[in-house]
Write a protein that holds these residues in place. Sequence first.
Motif, short mmCIF file in Angstrom:
data_model
loop_
_atom_site.label_atom_id
_atom_site.label_comp_id
_atom_site.label_asym_id
_atom_site.label_seq_id
_atom_site.Cartn_x
_atom_site.Cartn_y
_atom_site.Cartn_z
N ILE A 1 -47.25 27.97 -34.32
CA ILE A 1 -48.38 27.34 -33.35
C ILE A 1 -47.99 25.84 -33.47
CG2 ILE A 1 -50.74 26.78 -32.81
CD1 ILE A 1 -50.00 29.72 -32.48
N VAL A 2 -48.07 25.12 -32.46
CA VAL A 2 -47.57 23.72 -32.59
C VAL A 2 -48.69 22.75 -32.00
CG1 VAL A 2 -45.33 24.25 -32.92
CG2 VAL A 2 -46.02 23.59 -30.35
N ASN A 3 -48.78 21.70 -32.27
CA ASN A 3 -49.65 20.53 -31.75
C ASN A 3 -49.04 19.30 -32.24
OD1 ASN A 3 -50.52 19.94 -34.41
ND2 ASN A 3 -52.59 21.10 -33.91
N SER A 4 -49.81 18.04 -32.19
CA SER A 4 -49.44 16.89 -32.22
C SER A 4 -49.29 16.45 -34.02
CB SER A 4 -50.26 15.78 -31.69
OG SER A 4 -51.77 15.86 -32.09
N PHE A 5 -49.87 17.35 -34.75
CA PHE A 5 -49.67 17.22 -36.15
C PHE A 5 -48.37 17.83 -36.71
CE2 PHE A 5 -54.38 16.60 -35.05
CZ PHE A 5 -54.46 15.41 -35.98
N GLY A 6 -47.94 18.84 -35.83
CA GLY A 6 -46.68 19.53 -36.44
C GLY A 6 -46.87 21.07 -36.05
N TYR A 7 -46.16 21.98 -36.89
CA TYR A 7 -46.26 23.24 -36.87
C TYR A 7 -46.91 23.91 -37.85
CZ TYR A 7 -41.91 23.21 -39.03
OH TYR A 7 -40.71 22.89 -40.34
#
Length: 213
Positions: free
Chosen positions: A204-210
């Motif tokens: 799962i990925v977002n602006s903070f990382g994975y």
Amino acid sequence: MESRATRIESKLNSNVIIRTIPGHFATNHSHINNYVDMTIMKCRKSEAAAAASVLAHKYTNNTYIDTIICMDGCEVIGAYLADDLTESGIMSLNRHQTMYVVTPEMNPGGQLIFRDNMQMMIKGKHCILLLASATTGRTIASAIECIHYYGGILEGISAIFSASREVEGYEINSIFHGEDIGDYKTYEVGQCPMCAAGQKIDAIVNSFGYSKL
């Protein structure tokens, strides 16, 4: 996963580097076949400064920039961008003759907001929207709506990586594009061929990382 990472340098500045990992990844809005890692660029002084220098060239003809609105943890890059724009002669209309670097808050309903004490940095101000990445364009669309709601004047959109060239009529000034990665693809959640083929999601990925699954 990290062993699959490929280092890609910008054609404009070899100190601007992203790292891509192929696989099956889920974002808030889509599935993608390459994760673009910009963690070091957002946190390391030298790379953040180099990225800001590349992005600043787009705005050399702008008369005024008052506020840089940062998304995706781009505040360090945003501060360097403000410095570069100031040094290049870009002026601001606010009475302090300097630029604001701000980040909107997300409320429990998922809307972007600025608290009362922050709104004077947006209302009537000439703004640049700065993001790490733009895939589906939904985050940009939400940010544009937020800026307009609080009375800001959007002068441009900048991103480190963008799969799109424009959103809602605004050109995206990006350092890296989808073709720089090669086979970068983004899919709507219900139309992902990797899901259809039974390929498990790697992270799962977002602006903070994975977060690996």
